[in-house]
Design a protein around this motif. Structure first.
Motif, PDB file in Angstrom:
ATOM      1  N   PRO A 262       0.838  -1.200   0.000  1.00  0.00           N
ATOM      2  CA  PRO A 262       0.000   0.000   0.000  1.00  0.00           C
ATOM      3  C   PRO A 262       0.871   1.248   0.000  1.00  0.00           C
ATOM      4  O   PRO A 262       2.042   1.176   0.383  1.00  0.00           O
ATOM      5  CB  PRO A 262      -0.794  -0.129   1.296  1.00  0.00           C
ATOM      6  N   GLN A 263       0.302   2.344  -0.394  1.00  0.00           N
ATOM      7  CA  GLN A 263       1.157   3.505  -0.654  1.00  0.00           C
ATOM      8  C   GLN A 263       1.786   4.110   0.586  1.00  0.00           C
ATOM      9  O   GLN A 263       2.951   4.472   0.587  1.00  0.00           O
ATOM     10  CB  GLN A 263       0.346   4.588  -1.377  1.00  0.00           C
ATOM     11  N   VAL A 264       1.029   4.258   1.655  1.00  0.00           N
ATOM     12  CA  VAL A 264       1.532   4.961   2.829  1.00  0.00           C
ATOM     13  C   VAL A 264       1.571   4.019   4.036  1.00  0.00           C
ATOM     14  O   VAL A 264       0.612   3.276   4.290  1.00  0.00           O
ATOM     15  CB  VAL A 264       0.643   6.186   3.163  1.00  0.00           C
ATOM     16  N   GLY A 265       2.692   4.050   4.755  1.00  0.00           N
ATOM     17  CA  GLY A 265       2.808   3.330   6.020  1.00  0.00           C
ATOM     18  C   GLY A 265       3.236   4.316   7.092  1.00  0.00           C
ATOM     19  O   GLY A 265       4.214   5.033   6.916  1.00  0.00           O
ATOM     20  N   ILE A 266       2.493   4.384   8.186  1.00  0.00           N
ATOM     21  CA  ILE A 266       2.788   5.333   9.248  1.00  0.00           C
ATOM     22  C   ILE A 266       2.936   4.578  10.566  1.00  0.00           C
ATOM     23  O   ILE A 266       2.016   3.865  10.984  1.00  0.00           O
ATOM     24  CB  ILE A 266       1.672   6.398   9.382  1.00  0.00           C
ATOM     25  N   ILE A 267       4.085   4.701  11.182  1.00  0.00           N
ATOM     26  CA  ILE A 267       4.339   4.092  12.487  1.00  0.00           C
ATOM     27  C   ILE A 267       4.278   5.194  13.529  1.00  0.00           C
ATOM     28  O   ILE A 267       5.056   6.152  13.462  1.00  0.00           O
ATOM     29  CB  ILE A 267       5.710   3.394  12.525  1.00  0.00           C
ATOM     30  N   VAL A 268       3.348   5.070  14.456  1.00  0.00           N
ATOM     31  CA  VAL A 268       3.157   6.111  15.463  1.00  0.00           C
ATOM     32  C   VAL A 268       3.258   5.507  16.858  1.00  0.00           C
ATOM     33  O   VAL A 268       2.941   4.334  17.074  1.00  0.00           O
ATOM     34  CB  VAL A 268       1.790   6.811  15.305  1.00  0.00           C
ATOM     35  N   SER A 269       3.694   6.313  17.802  1.00  0.00           N
ATOM     36  CA  SER A 269       3.883   5.836  19.178  1.00  0.00           C
ATOM     37  C   SER A 269       2.614   6.051  20.002  1.00  0.00           C
ATOM     38  O   SER A 269       2.643   6.670  21.066  1.00  0.00           O
ATOM     39  CB  SER A 269       5.067   6.557  19.818  1.00  0.00           C
ATOM     40  N   THR A 270       1.501   5.545  19.494  1.00  0.00           N
ATOM     41  CA  THR A 270       0.233   5.599  20.217  1.00  0.00           C
ATOM     42  C   THR A 270      -0.640   4.441  19.764  1.00  0.00           C
ATOM     43  O   THR A 270      -0.514   3.976  18.628  1.00  0.00           O
ATOM     44  CB  THR A 270      -0.502   6.928  19.975  1.00  0.00           C
ATOM     45  N   SER A 271      -1.496   3.988  20.634  1.00  0.00           N
ATOM     46  CA  SER A 271      -2.483   2.966  20.267  1.00  0.00           C
ATOM     47  C   SER A 271      -3.901   3.480  20.487  1.00  0.00           C
ATOM     48  O   SER A 271      -4.856   2.724  20.372  1.00  0.00           O
ATOM     49  CB  SER A 271      -2.253   1.687  21.087  1.00  0.00           C
ATOM     50  N   ALA A 272      -4.025   4.773  20.784  1.00  0.00           N
ATOM     51  CA  ALA A 272      -5.343   5.376  21.008  1.00  0.00           C
ATOM     52  C   ALA A 272      -6.097   5.471  19.684  1.00  0.00           C
ATOM     53  O   ALA A 272      -5.627   6.107  18.736  1.00  0.00           O
ATOM     54  CB  ALA A 272      -5.183   6.759  21.631  1.00  0.00           C
ATOM     55  N   GLU A 273      -7.246   4.836  19.616  1.00  0.00           N
ATOM     56  CA  GLU A 273      -7.990   4.786  18.359  1.00  0.00           C
ATOM     57  C   GLU A 273      -8.395   6.178  17.892  1.00  0.00           C
ATOM     58  O   GLU A 273      -8.398   6.450  16.683  1.00  0.00           O
ATOM     59  CB  GLU A 273      -9.209   3.880  18.508  1.00  0.00           C
ATOM     60  N   ALA A 274      -8.747   7.057  18.806  1.00  0.00           N
ATOM     61  CA  ALA A 274      -9.148   8.409  18.421  1.00  0.00           C
ATOM     62  C   ALA A 274      -7.989   9.145  17.742  1.00  0.00           C
ATOM     63  O   ALA A 274      -8.190   9.848  16.741  1.00  0.00           O
ATOM     64  CB  ALA A 274      -9.614   9.191  19.653  1.00  0.00           C
ATOM     65  N   GLU A 275      -6.788   8.975  18.265  1.00  0.00           N
ATOM     66  CA  GLU A 275      -5.620   9.625  17.675  1.00  0.00           C
ATOM     67  C   GLU A 275      -5.295   9.029  16.314  1.00  0.00           C
ATOM     68  O   GLU A 275      -4.936   9.754  15.372  1.00  0.00           O
ATOM     69  CB  GLU A 275      -4.416   9.482  18.613  1.00  0.00           C
TER      70      GLU A 275
END
Length: 358
Positions: A262-275
């Motif tokens: 897929p075109q975009v992969g984003i790794i973020v340091s949160t598991s909050a669904e709202a964020e």
């Protein structure tokens, strides 16, 4: 008589041998020179480790030139070109050091001459008649002129040293930029797949379990009409506008990468669904901004999102695999919302790794 089953190591060795054979056979069939760079490029294509590379290679068609392969190699195998840039940097450093050495030697010679002249003047003053003002003034004038010459030479040396220091800084900056570009997607300036994999390795390579992190995969269906060869330049222009907007959606410590499929992969340091939903919405809006600025007749913007958190993934492979499964569901069901992976074996509940925190 029992037949012994091959060990995992033997199986891995056989897979590698098959890959090497297929790579050489493909190069020969396509009449491509089996140089080390072309060979490794073909191994990457056949192995499937880099679907972006495979797709771009397929677009080349039947008439593949060495120039075409060189372009791909410089993007996906930059380590093959690292020696040349380091050799070039070494030559530049050697040249600057030679100039600096010559400047310092000239300064040393000038300082030695000035010191010798002061010594001679000291001896002359000892023998001058104190009442001979004309001779005293003549010696002082000679010292003043020599001092002015030495001051000018010292200034020249300082300027030369400053120039050399700037040149060394420029060489170091070029090397840093080369290292950075190994992990950068050319068009979007986001991380490439190599940079994405490095971030995953860093995420799971620490001493602590990577709890509270998430991987968001985005499939921009709006780009599908631009996959044709004649529209690749248009797609590249779109990506150049889209990349900076996507990078603004994440923190400096997170990672936004362009993966092609897929075109975009984003790794973020949160598991909050709202964020996570907020980040996905920002990516969608960024895509809208890019395409709304294009001419009329552009396709309708559509983005699908799949996400997995590290609570459902013991390894980096699991994290990517889970996010891909969630993305597949979002794509098949045409769901505009973020689809979160749920571990069916755990009843859809997230695993709690709090006990294993240090």
């Amino acid at each position: 008589m029992a037949i012994a089953s091959p060990s995992p190591k033997q199986v891995a060795q056989q897979i590698r041998r098959d890959l090497y054979y297929n790579a050489f056979a493909t190069l020969e069939r396509m009449q491509i020179d089996a140089s080390p760079i072309n060979y490794e490029l073909m191994c990457e294509i056949i192995s499937g480790n880099n679907p972006e590379l495979r797709e771009k290679f397929a677009r080349l068609g039947k008439d593949i030139t060495e120039e075409d392969l060189d372009v791909l190699a410089r993007i996906y195998l930059p380590h093959h070109f690292g020696k040349s840039i380091h050799d070039e940097s070494a030559d530049r450093i050697q040249s600057e050091l030679t100039t600096l050495k010559a400047s310092l030697q000239s300064g040393q010679t000038s300082l030695s001459s000035y010191t010798s002249m002061l010594g001679q003047a000291t001896g002359s003053f000892s023998s001058i008649d104190p009442t001979d003002m004309k001779k005293i003034q003549s010696q002082l004038q000679a010292i003043r002129q020599a001092t002015e010459i030495q001051q000018s030479k010292s200034t020249e040396i300082l300027e030369s040293v400053s120039t050399q220091m700037s040149a060394f800084a420029a060489i170091a900056s070029d090397l840093d930029e080369f290292e950075r570009m190994k992990f950068t997607h050319i068009a979007t300036k986001l991380a490439n797949r190599r940079g994405f994999n490095k971030k995953l390795a860093d995420l799971y390579g620490g001493e602590r379990y990577p709890d509270g992190a998430s991987l968001i995969l985005c499939n921009l269906l709006v780009l599908e009409p631009f996959e044709r060869k004649e529209l690749l330049k248009v797609k590249e222009a779109i990506l150049q506008r889209l990349g900076p907007l996507v990078s603004q959606t994440v923190q400096a410590t997170d990672c936004a990468a362009w993966l092609d499929r897929p075109q975009v992969g984003i790794i973020v340091s949160t598991s909050a669904e709202a964020e996570i939903r907020r980040i996905a919405e920002q990516v969608r809006n960024s895509c809208l901004r890019v395409f709304n600025s294009q001419r009329q007749g552009m396709p309708v913007v559509a983005a699908r999102f799949g996400c997995s958190t590290t609570y459902e993934a013991d390894t980096a492979f699991d994290l990517v695999n889970n996010a891909e499964k969630a993305l597949e569901i979002a794509t098949e069901t045409a769901d505009d919302k973020v689809v979160f992976f749920a571990n069916s074996e755990a009843g859809g509940a997230r695993k709690d790794w709090m006990l294993y925190r240090r």
